[in-house]
Motif scaffolding. Sequence first.
Motif, PDB file in Angstrom:
ATOM      1  N   THR A 176       0.795  -1.132   0.025  1.00 55.16           N
ATOM      2  CA  THR A 176       0.044   0.040  -0.055  1.00 55.16           C
ATOM      3  C   THR A 176       0.907   1.282   0.018  1.00 55.16           C
ATOM      4  OG1 THR A 176      -1.525  -1.195   1.221  1.00 55.16           O
ATOM      5  CG2 THR A 176      -1.816   1.307   1.327  1.00 55.16           C
ATOM      6  N   GLU A 177       0.622   2.220  -0.794  1.00 54.63           N
ATOM      7  CA  GLU A 177       1.179   3.419  -0.904  1.00 54.63           C
ATOM      8  C   GLU A 177       1.575   4.041   0.451  1.00 54.63           C
ATOM      9  OE1 GLU A 177       1.373   7.739  -3.166  1.00 54.63           O
ATOM     10  OE2 GLU A 177      -0.307   6.259  -3.583  1.00 54.63           O
ATOM     11  N   PHE A 178       2.661   4.613   0.714  1.00 54.00           N
ATOM     12  CA  PHE A 178       3.107   5.190   2.063  1.00 54.00           C
ATOM     13  C   PHE A 178       3.458   6.514   1.955  1.00 54.00           C
ATOM     14  CE2 PHE A 178       5.992   6.266   5.570  1.00 54.00           C
ATOM     15  CZ  PHE A 178       5.292   5.886   6.539  1.00 54.00           C
ATOM     16  N   GLU A 179       2.940   7.489   2.412  1.00 53.55           N
ATOM     17  CA  GLU A 179       3.162   8.851   2.553  1.00 53.55           C
ATOM     18  C   GLU A 179       3.465   9.589   3.688  1.00 53.55           C
ATOM     19  OE1 GLU A 179       0.359  11.242   0.598  1.00 53.55           O
ATOM     20  OE2 GLU A 179       0.556  10.112  -1.507  1.00 53.55           O
ATOM     21  N   TYR A 180       4.657  10.238   4.012  1.00 55.51           N
ATOM     22  CA  TYR A 180       4.969  10.809   5.131  1.00 55.51           C
ATOM     23  C   TYR A 180       5.689  12.075   4.790  1.00 55.51           C
ATOM     24  CZ  TYR A 180       7.022  11.395   9.797  1.00 55.51           C
ATOM     25  OH  TYR A 180       7.471  11.995  10.820  1.00 55.51           O
ATOM     26  N   ASN A 181       5.496  13.072   5.643  1.00 55.76           N
ATOM     27  CA  ASN A 181       6.007  14.354   5.362  1.00 55.76           C
ATOM     28  C   ASN A 181       6.613  15.002   6.765  1.00 55.76           C
ATOM     29  OD1 ASN A 181       6.290  14.981   2.231  1.00 55.76           O
ATOM     30  ND2 ASN A 181       3.920  14.668   2.766  1.00 55.76           N
ATOM     31  N   GLY A 182       6.964  14.248   7.778  1.00 56.50           N
ATOM     32  CA  GLY A 182       7.526  14.819   8.971  1.00 56.50           C
ATOM     33  C   GLY A 182       6.395  15.129   9.931  1.00 56.50           C
ATOM     34  N   GLU A 183       5.370  14.711   9.772  1.00 60.65           N
ATOM     35  CA  GLU A 183       4.274  15.140  10.670  1.00 60.65           C
ATOM     36  C   GLU A 183       4.391  14.472  12.299  1.00 60.65           C
ATOM     37  OE1 GLU A 183       2.393  14.590   6.631  1.00 60.65           O
ATOM     38  OE2 GLU A 183       3.834  13.328   7.709  1.00 60.65           O
ATOM     39  N   LEU A 184       5.596  13.595  12.487  1.00 60.51           N
ATOM     40  CA  LEU A 184       5.446  13.305  13.840  1.00 60.51           C
ATOM     41  C   LEU A 184       6.328  14.367  14.851  1.00 60.51           C
ATOM     42  CD1 LEU A 184       6.214   9.336  13.774  1.00 60.51           C
ATOM     43  CD2 LEU A 184       4.064  10.767  14.116  1.00 60.51           C
ATOM     44  N   ILE A 185       7.270  14.989  13.992  1.00 63.60           N
ATOM     45  CA  ILE A 185       8.109  15.999  14.403  1.00 63.60           C
ATOM     46  C   ILE A 185       8.014  17.270  13.609  1.00 63.60           C
ATOM     47  CG2 ILE A 185      10.402  16.736  15.482  1.00 63.60           C
ATOM     48  CD1 ILE A 185      11.137  13.702  15.146  1.00 63.60           C
ATOM     49  N   PRO A 186       6.658  17.861  13.701  1.00 67.37           N
ATOM     50  CA  PRO A 186       6.628  19.261  12.831  1.00 67.37           C
ATOM     51  C   PRO A 186       7.406  20.258  13.256  1.00 67.37           C
ATOM     52  CG  PRO A 186       4.877  18.902  14.883  1.00 67.37           C
ATOM     53  CD  PRO A 186       5.703  17.718  14.818  1.00 67.37           C
ATOM     54  N   ALA A 187       7.747  21.130  12.303  1.00 64.04           N
ATOM     55  CA  ALA A 187       8.547  22.207  12.578  1.00 64.04           C
ATOM     56  C   ALA A 187       7.995  23.205  13.403  1.00 64.04           C
ATOM     57  CB  ALA A 187       8.876  22.879  11.090  1.00 64.04           C
ATOM     58  N   SER A 188       8.802  23.921  14.108  1.00 65.66           N
ATOM     59  CA  SER A 188       8.134  24.991  15.129  1.00 65.66           C
ATOM     60  C   SER A 188       7.804  26.099  14.280  1.00 65.66           C
ATOM     61  CB  SER A 188       9.187  24.959  16.100  1.00 65.66           C
ATOM     62  OG  SER A 188      10.481  26.119  15.577  1.00 65.66           O
ATOM     63  N   ASP A 189       6.965  27.085  14.909  1.00 69.12           N
ATOM     64  CA  ASP A 189       6.836  28.273  14.269  1.00 69.12           C
ATOM     65  C   ASP A 189       7.927  29.271  13.678  1.00 69.12           C
ATOM     66  OD1 ASP A 189       4.227  27.862  14.433  1.00 69.12           O
ATOM     67  OD2 ASP A 189       3.841  29.088  16.492  1.00 69.12           O
ATOM     68  N   GLY A 190       9.241  29.004  14.408  1.00 67.13           N
ATOM     69  CA  GLY A 190      10.308  29.628  14.088  1.00 67.13           C
ATOM     70  C   GLY A 190      11.020  29.006  12.847  1.00 67.13           C
ATOM     71  N   ASP A 191      10.827  27.728  12.827  1.00 64.10           N
ATOM     72  CA  ASP A 191      11.341  27.001  11.772  1.00 64.10           C
ATOM     73  C   ASP A 191      10.726  27.229  10.403  1.00 64.10           C
ATOM     74  OD1 ASP A 191      13.558  25.890  12.746  1.00 64.10           O
ATOM     75  OD2 ASP A 191      12.535  23.890  13.475  1.00 64.10           O
ATOM     76  N   THR A 192       9.257  27.286  10.601  1.00 66.12           N
ATOM     77  CA  THR A 192       8.510  27.375   9.574  1.00 66.12           C
ATOM     78  C   THR A 192       8.421  28.736   9.008  1.00 66.12           C
ATOM     79  OG1 THR A 192       6.837  26.088  10.431  1.00 66.12           O
ATOM     80  CG2 THR A 192       6.009  27.387   8.746  1.00 66.12           C
ATOM     81  N   ASP A 193       8.751  29.829   9.588  1.00 63.26           N
ATOM     82  CA  ASP A 193       9.045  31.156   9.190  1.00 63.26           C
ATOM     83  C   ASP A 193      10.267  31.505   8.595  1.00 63.26           C
ATOM     84  OD1 ASP A 193       6.738  32.344  11.810  1.00 63.26           O
ATOM     85  OD2 ASP A 193       6.127  31.615   9.730  1.00 63.26           O
ATOM     86  N   ALA A 194      11.328  30.639   8.752  1.00 64.17           N
ATOM     87  CA  ALA A 194      12.769  30.768   8.564  1.00 64.17           C
ATOM     88  C   ALA A 194      12.720  30.752   6.951  1.00 64.17           C
ATOM     89  CB  ALA A 194      13.692  29.642   9.009  1.00 64.17           C
ATOM     90  N   SER A 195      13.471  31.834   6.550  1.00 58.13           N
ATOM     91  CA  SER A 195      13.482  32.132   5.021  1.00 58.13           C
ATOM     92  C   SER A 195      14.812  31.788   4.469  1.00 58.13           C
ATOM     93  CB  SER A 195      12.930  33.599   4.412  1.00 58.13           C
ATOM     94  OG  SER A 195      13.550  34.416   5.267  1.00 58.13           O
ATOM     95  N   VAL A 196      15.096  31.215   3.550  1.00 58.76           N
ATOM     96  CA  VAL A 196      16.544  31.003   2.962  1.00 58.76           C
ATOM     97  C   VAL A 196      16.685  32.100   1.820  1.00 58.76           C
ATOM     98  CG1 VAL A 196      17.980  29.232   1.835  1.00 58.76           C
ATOM     99  CG2 VAL A 196      16.436  28.671   3.697  1.00 58.76           C
ATOM    100  N   THR A 197      17.759  32.683   1.847  1.00 56.70           N
ATOM    101  CA  THR A 197      17.867  33.627   0.618  1.00 56.70           C
ATOM    102  C   THR A 197      18.948  32.929  -0.149  1.00 56.70           C
ATOM    103  OG1 THR A 197      19.882  34.609   1.686  1.00 56.70           O
ATOM    104  CG2 THR A 197      17.721  35.577   2.040  1.00 56.70           C
ATOM    105  N   GLU A 198      19.178  33.688  -1.362  1.00 62.39           N
ATOM    106  CA  GLU A 198      20.226  33.131  -2.335  1.00 62.39           C
ATOM    107  C   GLU A 198      21.652  33.233  -1.709  1.00 62.39           C
ATOM    108  OE1 GLU A 198      19.780  31.921  -5.417  1.00 62.39           O
ATOM    109  OE2 GLU A 198      17.705  32.081  -5.204  1.00 62.39           O
ATOM    110  N   ASP A 199      21.760  34.356  -0.955  1.00 60.63           N
ATOM    111  CA  ASP A 199      23.275  34.096  -0.090  1.00 60.63           C
ATOM    112  C   ASP A 199      23.427  33.159   0.839  1.00 60.63           C
ATOM    113  OD1 ASP A 199      23.838  36.722  -1.650  1.00 60.63           O
ATOM    114  OD2 ASP A 199      23.132  38.015  -0.016  1.00 60.63           O
TER     115      ASP A 199
END
Length: 374
Positions: free
Chosen positions: A153-176
């Motif tokens: 059976t198809e298995f999908e998982y995207n890190g739900e057990l250890i969700p990113a914190s708000d700080g991590d979610t808002d972190a933006s990565v620039t070209e630099d």
Amino acid sequence: MNYKQHKSKGYGIIIAAVAVTIAVMLCGMISGLVLAVRQRQENAAFNDSSKQMAGYLLRDSAVELKSTMSALRLCNEVEPAEDLSRTGLVHAVRAEAALECHTDDWADSRAKEQFLNDISTVLHTYTPEQTMQMSDMLYEYSSKFCAWVTDGTEFEYNGELIPASDGDTDASVTEDDIKAATETVKTALNADKAEYVGDYGGHIEFNVERDGNSGYAVVCGNKIIEFAFVRGEATETDTEQAKQIALQTASACGYDGLEVKWCETTGKSISVIMCRSYDGAMACDDSAIAVIHGGKTVAFTAGGCDNEHKDIPSHKKTERQAHKALKSETDDGRLVVRTMDGKERICYEYRYELDDGVHYVYVCAESGKQIEVK
């Protein structure tokens, strides 16, 4: 792939290299079947029979993990929840090793490997109260993983057990940031190529190549938190040399001041466990692991080795006094820091090599009494 949700995406090339070491370090046991499979793989004789053996182990581990997480849903007290978490951790680690040995399709296995890595983290580091609260979700994904193993059976998982914190979610990565991380990877790993793949929660992932061997690396801030390369044929590496290579790798990745706790040899590879020391007590729950193969580090994970320990109690018992709490003789104990029930504990760790594997006895350095055996 949703990089914002995808918390940790280790390939199979790191899982089996580290899984046996983690199992021995955390649980003091590992199936002889895993060792047999890995030895055949190291000897370049990883044939259909070996894959079939790994498949049996994978199926057994998946079924047992599902059953253990199902039982966790019934827990309402700390003690039984702790016991089930330890049992589940063994099955998750065994499944990690078996999965890598069973499949050659690393890309297809990434979601399964991330799930096993994350559930191992939860079962090892979360408090019993937290695991009881998460029991329904742990069972849900264990059931889905078991269904994939048994029925395809198809298995999908995207890190739900250890969700990113708000700080991590808002972190933006620039070209630099990407440019700087690219240079970090090339310099630290002596990589010939570092190709940007994506970013999630401030983590930047690269496909890398070194000496013709492919792999991946993940950068967070100015540090490489994990990487792995495909292992080629190589001669055995001396243990003392492996220790030095591991410490140099950790430093190059941004982790200075680590000390070697112990080494585990599997075939021609040596896994080196490193952690920080606080007044002689090693924070063994927060370890970095480097796998040395052919004189080079082919896999590295920083673990929680940068976690700070501020409330470590002072030890009141000498090693000789603590030694009296042992049932049978072994070498002198090592002073370590453990986190138990959310509190810092200082203990003497005693290592036993028994006929079924490695076991550990922890004696409290404050009371002189045994507080854990695993």
